[in-house]
Design an enzyme around this catalytic site. Structure first.
Site, PDB file in Angstrom:
ATOM      1  N   LYS A 250       3.169 -15.401   3.037  1.00 15.17           N
ATOM      2  CA  LYS A 250       3.357 -16.189   1.813  1.00 15.17           C
ATOM      3  C   LYS A 250       4.852 -16.480   1.733  1.00 15.17           C
ATOM      4  CE  LYS A 250       1.745 -17.993  -2.020  1.00 15.17           C
ATOM      5  NZ  LYS A 250       0.818 -19.142  -2.023  1.00 15.17           N
TER       6      LYS A 250
ATOM      7  N   ASP B 296     -12.288  -8.985   4.801  1.00 13.68           N
ATOM      8  CA  ASP B 296     -13.563  -9.015   4.085  1.00 13.68           C
ATOM      9  C   ASP B 296     -14.155 -10.429   4.135  1.00 13.68           C
ATOM     10  OD1 ASP B 296     -13.381  -6.320   3.364  1.00 13.68           O
ATOM     11  OD2 ASP B 296     -14.058  -6.691   1.308  1.00 13.68           O
TER      12      ASP B 296
ATOM     13  N   ASP C  85      -6.291  -6.976   4.476  1.00 17.73           N
ATOM     14  CA  ASP C  85      -7.415  -6.351   3.775  1.00 17.73           C
ATOM     15  C   ASP C  85      -8.326  -7.440   3.228  1.00 17.73           C
ATOM     16  OD1 ASP C  85      -8.923  -4.308   2.428  1.00 17.73           O
ATOM     17  OD2 ASP C  85      -7.899  -4.880   0.572  1.00 17.73           O
TER      18      ASP C  85
ATOM     19  N   TYR D 172       0.827  -1.210   0.000  1.00 17.18           N
ATOM     20  CA  TYR D 172       0.000   0.000   0.000  1.00 17.18           C
ATOM     21  C   TYR D 172       0.860   1.259   0.000  1.00 17.18           C
ATOM     22  CZ  TYR D 172      -4.622  -2.041   0.980  1.00 17.18           C
ATOM     23  OH  TYR D 172      -5.815  -2.696   0.906  1.00 17.18           O
TER      24      TYR D 172
ATOM     25  N   ASP E  14      -3.022 -18.320   1.290  1.00 17.43           N
ATOM     26  CA  ASP E  14      -4.038 -19.071   0.533  1.00 17.43           C
ATOM     27  C   ASP E  14      -4.682 -20.140   1.424  1.00 17.43           C
ATOM     28  OD1 ASP E  14      -1.553 -20.338   0.558  1.00 17.43           O
ATOM     29  OD2 ASP E  14      -1.697 -21.129  -1.477  1.00 17.43           O
TER      30      ASP E  14
HETATM   31  C1  IPM Z   1     -10.377  -1.241   4.038  1.00 16.99           C
HETATM   32  C2  IPM Z   1     -10.628  -0.713   2.658  1.00 16.99           C
HETATM   33  C3  IPM Z   1      -9.492   0.208   2.264  1.00 16.99           C
HETATM   34  C4  IPM Z   1      -8.216  -0.605   2.302  1.00 16.99           C
HETATM   35  C5  IPM Z   1      -9.671   0.888   0.897  1.00 16.99           C
HETATM   36  C6  IPM Z   1     -10.951   1.653   0.808  1.00 16.99           C
HETATM   37  C7  IPM Z   1      -8.490   1.767   0.557  1.00 16.99           C
HETATM   38  O1  IPM Z   1     -10.794  -1.760   1.750  1.00 16.99           O
HETATM   39  O2  IPM Z   1     -10.282  -0.437   4.978  1.00 16.99           O
HETATM   40  O3  IPM Z   1     -10.283  -2.453   4.183  1.00 16.99           O
HETATM   41  O4  IPM Z   1      -7.895  -1.291   1.313  1.00 16.99           O
HETATM   42  O5  IPM Z   1      -7.522  -0.554   3.313  1.00 16.99           O
HETATM   43 MG    MG Z   2     -10.806  -3.678   2.656  1.00 20.19          MG
END
Ligand code: IPM
Ligand code: MG
Length: 353
Positions: A186, A246, A242, A136, A218
């Protein structure tokens, strides 16, 4: 009085933040200062994170953020995208440790998409995501190869102190929980991961009571679905965190329910729900305010040591869920559930306070 910088942001951000401020006002006295960041700041000031906004956040005791971004700004150059503001504020506040809890709320067990026998074992883990390093924040570039072809690259880099400090956060969290740390990398491919493993193992020596496991990312994504009950604290680098967070949000039912805290060396954190700005439902009173409300509770706990007040908010959320109240994202039609709007959810939570 505690000073809180408030970033409503874009899309559903202002709705969920509005609800959260009302909830916070029920449990304490705070000074809120609204700050422009994200798409709205691009529209108003031509900059996703105006210097003045960052300054206000840096001068506050904590920062509370809704969500930023939306299709309106998707075609902006990288420097002028809402996400750039988000990364800028994480870096500017030096909040390197992003804490993302994933827990099944008992009343929402039916919203868990996993097989019943898997979900029944209980799911309660925390992802400790490194937040201010890795790909990032490495060099991003477009270039032309010696053969004259167009190409792009993003640099992944980690220095020792960055790994060491995030590892300490994870081990300390584990000490207050089930004492298991799973470090995700990884290392079969990446040097940054081999280095990560080496440093995490070194830090582990200071926490002999904690059991440390390593998983390739993975494999981790698979095990999270196969045996989620076995995870306690997961520590991983920025990008892997990240993605896995999710995944975790869906395992426990809804991305709309999960708060996050981003912490640095001192107590002044950045608190936000893990969901995005959801432009498709903005302004329709459909957004679930619970993720942000729980982020507010995390702020009380981690930045202000207001544990009783945090408990009160978390219990209020639990009660309304037990009563069957559901915003659209967590609604599963069954006896005893009732579909309500975001503002009705807020009102129900406030009533419990
Ligand atoms: C998160 C989001 C952010 C990230 C994006 C919006 C830049 O997906 O906070 O997880 O990737 O960190
Ligand atoms: Mg995210």
């Amino acid at each position: 009085m505690k000073k809180i910088a408030v970033i409503p942001g874009d899309g559903i951000g202002p709705e969920v933040i509005g609800a959260t401020l009302e909830v916070l006002e029920r449990v304490g006295k705070f000074e809120f200062k609204s700050v422009a960041m994200g798409g709205n700041a691009i529209d108003k000031y031509g900059d996703p994170l105006p210097a003045e906004s960052l300054k206000i956040c840096q001068d506050s005791d904590a920062t509370l953020l809704g969500a930023v971004g939306g299709p309106k700004w998707d075609n902006q150059p990288p420097e002028k995208r809402p996400e750039k503001g988000l990364l800028g504020i994480r870096a500017g506040l030096k909040v390197f440790a992003n804490i993302r809890p994933a827990k099944i709320f008992a009343p929402l067990a039916s919203a868990c998409p996993l097989r019943k026998d898997i979900a029944e074992k209980g799911i309660d883990f925390i992802i400790v995501r490194e937040l201010t390093g890795g790909i990032y924040f490495g060099e991003h570039k477009y270039f032309t190869t010696p053969e004259g072809e167009r190409a792009a690259s993003d640099l992944m880099q980690y220095s020792e102190h960055e790994i060491r400090r995030i590892a300490h956060v994870a081990f300390k969290m584990a000490m207050g929980r089930r004492k298991i740390v799973t470090s995700v990398d990884k290392a079969n491919i990446l040097n940054t991961s081999r280095f990560w493993r080496e440093i995490v193992e070194d830090v582990a020596k200071e926490y002999p009571e904690v059991k440390l496991n390593h998983l390739y990312v993975d494999n981790a994504s698979m095990q999270l679905i196969r045996v989620p009950s076995e995870f306690d604290v997961i520590v991983t680098e920025n990008t892997f965190g990240d993605i896995l967070s999710d995944e975790a949000s869906q395992i426990v039912g809804s991305i709309g329910m999960i708060p996050s805290a981003s912490l640095g060396e001192d107590n002044r954190g950045l608190y936000e729900p893990i969901h995005g700005s959801a432009p498709d439902i903005a302004g329709q009173d459909k957004a679930n305010p619970i993720g942000t409300i729980l982020a507010g509770a995390m702020m009380l706990r981690y930045s202000f040591a207001m544990n009783n007040e945090a408990d009160k908010i978390e219990n209020a959320v639990d009660s309304v869920l037990r009563e069957g109240l559901r915003t659209p994202d967590i609604f599963v039609k069954s006896e005893g559930t009732k579909l309500i709007t975001g503002s009705q959810m807020k009102a129900a939570i406030i009533e419990k306070l």
